[in-house]
Motif scaffolding. Structure first.
Motif, short mmCIF file in Angstrom:
data_model
loop_
_atom_site.label_atom_id
_atom_site.label_comp_id
_atom_site.label_asym_id
_atom_site.label_seq_id
_atom_site.Cartn_x
_atom_site.Cartn_y
_atom_site.Cartn_z
N UNK A 475 0.79 -1.10 -0.13
CA UNK A 475 0.07 -0.06 -0.13
C UNK A 475 0.78 1.43 0.01
N UNK A 476 0.47 2.31 -0.80
CA UNK A 476 1.04 3.54 -0.85
C UNK A 476 0.10 4.64 -0.60
N UNK A 477 0.59 5.88 -0.40
CA UNK A 477 -0.36 6.92 -0.14
C UNK A 477 -0.63 7.91 -1.47
N UNK A 478 0.32 7.52 -2.42
CA UNK A 478 0.46 8.43 -3.58
C UNK A 478 0.75 7.57 -4.62
N UNK A 479 0.13 6.77 -5.33
CA UNK A 479 0.57 5.81 -6.17
C UNK A 479 1.24 6.49 -7.74
N UNK A 480 0.92 7.40 -8.04
CA UNK A 480 1.41 8.29 -9.17
C UNK A 480 2.86 8.56 -8.60
N UNK A 481 2.98 9.08 -7.38
CA UNK A 481 4.55 9.32 -6.89
C UNK A 481 5.48 8.01 -7.02
N UNK A 482 4.70 7.12 -6.32
CA UNK A 482 5.40 5.86 -6.08
C UNK A 482 5.84 5.26 -7.55
N UNK A 483 4.75 5.18 -8.53
CA UNK A 483 4.92 4.82 -9.82
C UNK A 483 6.05 5.52 -10.67
N UNK A 484 6.01 6.72 -10.32
CA UNK A 484 7.32 7.61 -11.03
C UNK A 484 8.54 7.27 -10.54
N UNK A 485 8.82 7.12 -9.13
CA UNK A 485 9.93 6.61 -8.82
C UNK A 485 10.47 5.31 -9.16
N UNK A 486 9.47 4.11 -9.13
CA UNK A 486 9.91 3.08 -9.51
C UNK A 486 10.28 2.89 -11.09
N UNK A 487 9.72 3.58 -11.94
CA UNK A 487 9.87 3.77 -13.34
C UNK A 487 11.39 4.45 -13.39
N UNK A 488 11.83 5.15 -12.70
CA UNK A 488 13.36 5.71 -12.44
C UNK A 488 14.24 4.45 -12.00
N UNK A 489 13.76 3.72 -11.16
CA UNK A 489 14.66 2.67 -10.62
C UNK A 489 14.39 1.21 -11.48
N UNK A 490 13.63 1.32 -12.29
CA UNK A 490 13.66 0.07 -13.30
C UNK A 490 12.76 -0.92 -13.06
N UNK A 491 11.71 -0.69 -12.38
CA UNK A 491 10.70 -1.58 -12.03
C UNK A 491 10.01 -2.10 -13.24
N UNK A 492 9.72 -3.32 -13.73
CA UNK A 492 9.18 -3.68 -14.86
C UNK A 492 7.55 -3.83 -14.55
N UNK A 493 6.65 -3.20 -15.10
CA UNK A 493 5.31 -3.18 -14.60
C UNK A 493 4.64 -4.18 -15.95
N UNK A 494 3.69 -4.51 -15.48
CA UNK A 494 2.60 -5.30 -16.45
C UNK A 494 1.92 -4.06 -17.25
N UNK A 495 1.92 -4.62 -18.53
CA UNK A 495 1.14 -3.57 -19.61
C UNK A 495 -0.32 -3.56 -19.47
N UNK A 496 -1.08 -2.60 -19.53
CA UNK A 496 -2.65 -2.65 -19.48
C UNK A 496 -2.74 -2.29 -20.89
#
Length: 580
Positions: A475-496
């Motif tokens: 759980x996060x309080x701000x998923x867009x902020x979290x997502x931006x940080x994870x994008x920068x760190x190389x987190x590979x997400x599931x495409x929608x």
């Protein structure tokens, strides 16, 4: 006296009796079919019951419409077996001709429709040897309240069965009937006879589930009705779980590299290592992930049996010892393995399929396990957190025929409530999902039952002896902020799929800006009258395990059920692409 119909248990009668006695039942309701199939004299059945430590609470039920001669034969049989109670089903009119009972009591078990007829018959007879056999399923499945039975004379009730429903007979806790109210009403009316449990056989766990569900229902009812105290073994109260203390992965060297790469991309930090084992602690917020590469013990066996997987969960509870005591009293096997010098002996139990759950409390040093057994690691670089605060929920996948066993396991041990089952469309079949959670929402679990081996859940449990943790949601309080940080760190997400966003925008009347943000981050969205829900999924690792990141706004309490089929379709495409 706690009893169970013998037809609910599979196998030869002698084996059934030994198993019933071993689980904890005190008596049986001897089914006529078991008597007919037994190759030996009735005296041998009575002897086998005695050897198993069981009494025969009743014989029957005799089918509705049986003649006086047929009932007389069963009365004679009961006398030979040493029981004084014969059950007779009544689906229509009450019997107009009864034989001499000869010291045996006859209990009439009516359907809901024939209750009035049976009451009139019993009132007219006024015979203390003829009374009621009440089944909660028949009495309550039409929506009736237990209070309508309060004027019954409990002394005229000879037998009570706690079958859940309402659509088909189920074990207590599997349905929605008010069985606790039913038991309390009968106790206040003066009922002091046997309490029976029953439903259709469900496989090897049926007997343990039946005992666990019956004891829990009566024990819970006894909390507000003293007349029911002493009916069941004394149990510590249901456990108030406060959340997840840790999730432990069992991995080999290759699995550790894969898992730790994903954890790093999610901004987890490797903070501590075990003093004597090849075990590392990764942290972010209140989330503790244990990565176990040790070559011995439960984790090593899990890798050998399943490959890299979640092998253990640690739950925060008020009293760890009482938690294990309650679970063991309900038939759950405890768990232990050798403890090294300086290590804590953390109380634990085995789950339905052999999984392990440890319990951490603050009554002793258990909550200091990370300081006692682990030491800090030297950091080479500082990793800023990505806003992951806690574990929102954990999803366990299992074969559908094991789902009710897991449900009862959790509901009878912990203070948890269940949500209705949701059917989720996988491209290769249907997955049945049921959420359970503690009253405060500190601990949430999703149970996913696979009916088709080709579904994502089905392929995940294929070859496993039991259930497995298939995904963990942070759980996060701000998923867009979290997502931006994870994008920068190389987190590979599931495409929608892109079409998803046009449909979602139209469904919830979202702004163009919000829709564009969701699409840019591959975030799924749901909302109800209480709030909104955001979901971001990672790619699968190991044999189908994956991580999820969620944000809850307002009082949204669901799990994004509308998005499940889209997520499953995307995961299926990714799996096929990887395999090709």
């Amino acid at each position: 006296m706690l009893t169970i119909p013998t037809h609910v248990v599979l196998g030869p009668l002698a084996d059934k009796l030994r198993a019933i006695g071993a689980v904890g039942f005190e008596a049986i309701d001897l089914s006529l079919a078991d008597v007919a199939q037994f190759d030996g004299p009735l005296d041998d059945i009575a002897r086998l019951c005695t050897e198993a430590g069981l009494k025969i609470a009743s014989l029957g039920p005799v089918s509705s419409g049986a003649t006086a001669a047929m009932i007389a034969a069963k009365i004679k049989m009961a006398q030979t077996l040493g029981t004084d109670l014969v059950l007779l089903e009544v689906d229509g009119l009450a019997p107009d001709d009864l034989p001499d009972l000869k010291g045996v009591r006859l209990a009439l078990r009516p359907s809901r429709e024939s209750e009035t007829t049976v009451k009139a018959f019993l009132d007219a007879k006024g015979d203390p040897a003829i009374g009621w056999a009440l089944n909660a399923y028949h009495a309550l499945c039409d929506g009736s309240r237990p209070a309508r039975l309060r004027d019954l004379d409990g002394a005229s009730v000879f037998h009570a069965a706690l079958w859940d429903g309402p659509n088909s007979p189920l074990l207590p806790g599997q349905g929605t009937l008010n069985l606790g109210g039913f038991a309390r009403v009968l106790a206040r009316a003066g009922y002091r006879g046997p309490w029976s449990v029953g439903a259709a056989p469900e496989g090897p766990n049926t007997l343990r589930n039946a005992y666990r569900s019956l004891v829990t229902t009566l024990s819970d009812a006894a909390q507000t009705e003293p007349l029911l105290r002493g009916v069941t073994p004394e149990l510590p109260p249901k456990v108030a779980a406060r959340g997840f203390e840790f999730i432990e992965f069992a991995v080999d060297h290759e699995g550790a590299e894969e898992l730790e790469a994903v954890l790093s991309s999610m901004a987890f930090r490797r903070e501590r290592r075990h003093l004597s084992k090849q075990v590392a602690l990764w942290r972010q917020g209140a989330v503790n992930i244990v990565v176990n590469q040790d070559g011995v013990g439960h984790a090593a066996q899990a890798v050998q049996d399943h490959g890299p997987c979640v092998c253990d969960m640690g739950l925060r509870v008020e009293n760890a010892a009482e938690t294990v005591a309650r679970a063991k009293a309900l038939g759950t096997q405890d768990f232990s393995q050798s403890v090294g010098l300086g290590e804590l002996d953390i109380p634990a139990i085995r789950g339905v399929g052999g999984n392990v759950i440890h319990f951490i409390d603050e009554q002793s040093d258990l909550h200091r396990v990370w300081d006692i057994e682990f030491e800090p690691v030297t950091r080479t670089k500082a990793t800023p957190p990505a806003g992951l605060r806690r574990i929102d929920h954990v999803a366990q996948s299992m074969r559908y025929n094991e789902m009710q066993s897991w449900l009862l396991y959790y509901l009878t041990t912990f203070e948890m409530t269940k949500s209705p089952i949701v059917n989720v469309a996988d491209p290769s079949g249907i997955i049945r999902s049921q959420a359970i959670e503690t009253p405060e929402g500190d601990l949430r679990l999703n149970l996913n039952g696979a009916t088709d081996a080709e579904t994502l859940a089905g392929s995940f449990v294929s070859g496993r002896p039991g259930a497995g943790v298939q995904h963990i949601a942070f759980q996060t309080d701000d998923i867009f902020e979290t997502s931006a940080q994870l994008k920068a760190s190389g987190f590979v997400r599931l495409p929608v799929p892109q079409n998803y966003y046009a449909d979602t925008q139209a469904t919830f009347e979202l702004s163009d800006a919000m829709t564009a943000d969701l699409q840019d981050h591959d975030i799924l969205y749901d909302q109800d009258e209480h709030g909104a829900y955001f979901q971001l999924y990672g790619q699968a690792l190991f044999a189908g395990f994956f991580f999820e990141i969620v944000e809850r706004k307002g009082r949204y309490a669901g799990y994004g059920a509308r998005n499940a089929s889209v997520r499953l379709a995307s995961q299926t495409r990714s799996r096929l692409k990887t395999a090709s």
